[in-house]
Scaffold this motif. Structure first.
Motif, PDB file in Angstrom:
ATOM      1  N   LYS A  40       5.915  -4.735   4.249  1.00 55.33           N
ATOM      2  CA  LYS A  40       6.979  -4.835   5.258  1.00 55.33           C
ATOM      3  C   LYS A  40       7.273  -3.472   5.900  1.00 55.33           C
ATOM      4  N   THR A  41       7.432  -2.472   5.041  1.00 57.01           N
ATOM      5  CA  THR A  41       7.739  -1.142   5.568  1.00 57.01           C
ATOM      6  C   THR A  41       6.549  -0.595   6.353  1.00 57.01           C
ATOM      7  N   LEU A  44       6.740  -1.896   9.860  1.00 58.34           N
ATOM      8  CA  LEU A  44       7.702  -1.180  10.706  1.00 58.34           C
ATOM      9  C   LEU A  44       7.183   0.200  11.078  1.00 58.34           C
ATOM     10  N   SER A  48       6.414   1.694  14.787  1.00 58.07           N
ATOM     11  CA  SER A  48       7.033   2.944  15.251  1.00 58.07           C
ATOM     12  C   SER A  48       6.022   4.056  15.464  1.00 58.07           C
ATOM     13  N   HIS A  80      15.421   2.602  14.764  1.00 57.43           N
ATOM     14  CA  HIS A  80      14.850   2.168  13.484  1.00 57.43           C
ATOM     15  C   HIS A  80      15.688   2.815  12.373  1.00 57.43           C
ATOM     16  N   ILE A 157      16.099  -2.061  14.453  1.00 56.64           N
ATOM     17  CA  ILE A 157      15.192  -2.417  13.360  1.00 56.64           C
ATOM     18  C   ILE A 157      15.799  -1.905  12.063  1.00 56.64           C
ATOM     19  N   ASP A 159      15.518  -1.655   7.966  1.00 55.43           N
ATOM     20  CA  ASP A 159      14.627  -1.800   6.815  1.00 55.43           C
ATOM     21  C   ASP A 159      15.459  -1.844   5.532  1.00 55.43           C
ATOM     22  N   VAL A 190      14.357  -6.466   8.040  1.00 54.64           N
ATOM     23  CA  VAL A 190      13.411  -6.555   6.936  1.00 54.64           C
ATOM     24  C   VAL A 190      14.196  -6.552   5.635  1.00 54.64           C
TER      25      VAL A 190
END
Ligand code: ATP
Length: 235
Positions: A40-41, A44, A48, A80, A157, A159, A190
């Motif tokens: 998931k990370t 992102l 980015s 983010h 976004i 996280d 996320v």
């Protein structure tokens, strides 16, 4: 607004993302769920530009993000909030917010922006002159989100905003995220905390081992149960 197609990326010899498709439409909260370490990370960070893509495309309002330097994203309206908060611990709450406001050169509405984030997180206003590093985990997370919001993003976004927080604080944080979306923000969220996330998202994706294994068009009660049982191991 954000259209990710066939995205591949990884580290060294390993591809962590194995061709991810995901879209976020204007005004939605889209959830990306999945267990620890599924990528998931990395997704992102690839969006980015912090991790280099090895294939696929990422379109944001007609711009190819894979050809955009990461420093430009904020100016394009993408904020983010990374895992782990990354606030300035030796600066006060107010200074943290001012640095963020200054970074986008839109100081004209600074006061309104501060008022808005204080309406969402009154605790921050009470602790305006406290050093970031001495805030509780929940307060630091509020500050991290507030710092993103004062840049007036189009796409937020987040996280894992619930990471390391007590359940009641998670609830407060997710109430605030819902409110931010109700005020017109588009959000990609996320999370590992599926129970909290399921309450606020409009649509969701579940990721496993670098691929999207489930996508919902809208969240019904029946669908929620299925997601919990089949994909998130709560059964
Ligand atoms: P978590 O919720 O635990 O952060 P995640 O779904 O966000 O998990 P990632 O952080 O994207 O997962 O990690 C996916 C995989 O990539 C893991 O196997 C991880 O060990 C690996 N990985 C992440 N960052 C790096 C890195 N800088 N170098 C090498 N491997 C990495």
């Amino acid at each position: 607004m954000l259209n990710i197609q066939g995205l591949i990326s990884g580290y060294g010899d390993i591809n962590v993302l194995k061709g991810v498709d995901l879209t976020v439409n204007e005004g939605e909260i889209v959830g990306l769920l999945g267990a620890n370490g599924v990528g998931k990370t990395t997704l992102l960070k690839t969006v980015s530009g912090l991790v280099k893509a090895r294939g696929g495309s990422v379109d944001y309002l007609g711009t190819d993000l894979l050809r955009t330097p990461p420093v430009k994203l904020l100016g394009m309206g993408i904020a983010h909030v990374p895992q782990g908060r990354h606030i300035f611990s030796k600066m006060t709450v107010l200074e943290n917010l001012q640095v963020a406001i200054d970074s986008v050169r839109k100081r004209v509405h600074a006061k309104e922006k501060l008022q808005y984030v204080f309406s969402l997180f009154p605790r921050l206003e009470e602790r305006l002159n406290q050093l970031g590093g001495t805030l509780s985990g929940g307060e630091q997370q509020m500050l991290a989100v507030a710092r993103a919001l004062v840049t007036s993003p189009k796409l937020l976004i987040l996280d894992e905003p619930s990471m390391g927080l007590a359940p009641i604080i998670v609830q407060n944080m997710f109430d605030a995220i819902r409110k931010i979306a109700d005020d017109g923000m588009t959000i990609l969220l996320v999370e590992q905390n599926a129970v909290a996330a399921l309450d606020i998202v409009n649509r969701l994706y579940v990721m496993d081992m670098g691929s999207i294994v489930y996508r919902s068009s809208q969240i019904t009660d029946q669908e929620m149960e299925k997601i919990k049982e089949v994909y998130l191991g709560f059964g």
